[in-house]
Design an enzyme around this catalytic site. Structure first.
Site, short mmCIF file in Angstrom:
data_model
loop_
_atom_site.label_atom_id
_atom_site.label_comp_id
_atom_site.label_asym_id
_atom_site.label_seq_id
_atom_site.Cartn_x
_atom_site.Cartn_y
_atom_site.Cartn_z
NE ARG A 1 5.40 -4.61 -0.29
CZ ARG A 1 5.28 -3.37 -0.76
NH1 ARG A 1 6.19 -2.86 -1.58
NH2 ARG A 1 4.23 -2.62 -0.41
NE ARG B 1 -1.47 -4.13 7.34
CZ ARG B 1 -0.97 -3.59 6.24
NH1 ARG B 1 -0.90 -4.32 5.15
NH2 ARG B 1 -0.57 -2.34 6.22
NE ARG C 1 8.53 3.01 -3.54
CZ ARG C 1 7.77 2.70 -2.48
NH1 ARG C 1 6.87 3.56 -2.05
NH2 ARG C 1 7.92 1.54 -1.88
NE ARG D 1 12.65 2.29 -0.49
CZ ARG D 1 11.73 2.11 0.46
NH1 ARG D 1 12.02 2.32 1.71
NH2 ARG D 1 10.51 1.73 0.13
CE LYS E 1 -4.68 -1.15 0.27
NZ LYS E 1 -3.44 -1.47 -0.46
#
Length: 217
Positions: free
Chosen positions: A170, A88, A126, A159, A13
């Site tokens: 998450r 949120r 990532r 990371r 998004k």
């Protein structure tokens, strides 16, 4: 055009919101954006937020809403805005509705639908340079085979935030706190589903077609 973009972390998004900002000349706004802007400008609300964040505490919904009210009152929002990652929670959504009122109400909430497996695949791919912070993606923008950053020669690492364990954590928070907003906007007859597991260009084309249809109504 007053839009809310909904979707899990890694749903794409943010990428589409940035493109849409350039396409239509309306600002993309996220909680992080308004916090950084208020702190940088040294506004009274920014000073409060800065003090809270430096103490390690979470910024309250009340302060976030106040910051959002301040941001949406700025001239560049007169023609519309894209809220990316805000609200949120249901409480934030209700506060946003009350703040905007009928005259400036959110027109559409677009949900970026992506499977959990794909979200995990995207986020765990990532990689980051430990020295300069450059971000790579082993799926779409892989780092050099040498394992050294192409910009500064630093070591390329994954990371902790991008580990599968952290990503799953998450996603759990998202499902508990943010996912209910899908039903919230569905009840308002403002929810639209975008098949966001497709290539970026295809998602963009469907988003543009969707928005063209909404503007024609």
């Amino acid at each position: 055009m007053r839009l809310v973009f909904l979707g899990a972390p890694g749903s794409g998004k943010g990428t589409q919101a940035v493109w849409l900002q350039g396409r239509f000349g309306i600002p993309q706004i996220s909680t992080g954006d308004i916090l950084r802007k208020a702190v940088t400008e040294g506004t009274e609300l920014g000073k409060k937020a800065d003090s809270i964040m430096k103490s390690g505490a979470l910024v309250s919904d009340e302060l976030i809403i106040a910051l959002m009210r301040e941001r949406l009152g700025q001239p560049d929002c007169a023609r519309g805005f894209i809220l990316d990652g805000f609200p949120r929670t249901i409480a934030q959504g209700e506060s946003l509705d009350a703040m905007l009122g009928p005259a400036r109400a959110i027109q559409s909430a677009i949900f970026f639908e992506v499977s959990e497996a794909e979200i995990i695949r995207r986020l765990t791919s990532r990689r980051t340079c430990a020295q300069c912070g450059r971000i790579y993606n082993i799926l779409s923008d892989p780092p050099p085979a040498s394992g050294a950053c192409g910009s500064c020669g630093g070591a390329i690492i994954q990371r902790k935030d991008d580990s599968e364990e952290t990503v799953l954590s998450r996603l759990k928070v998202y499902e508990e706190k943010t996912a209910p907003l899908k039903e919230f906007y569905y009840k308002q007859k403002k929810l639209y589903i975008l098949r966001a597991e497709q290539p970026v260009e295809r998602v963009r084309a469907e988003l543009e077609a969707l928005l063209a249809g909404l503007q024609a109504v």
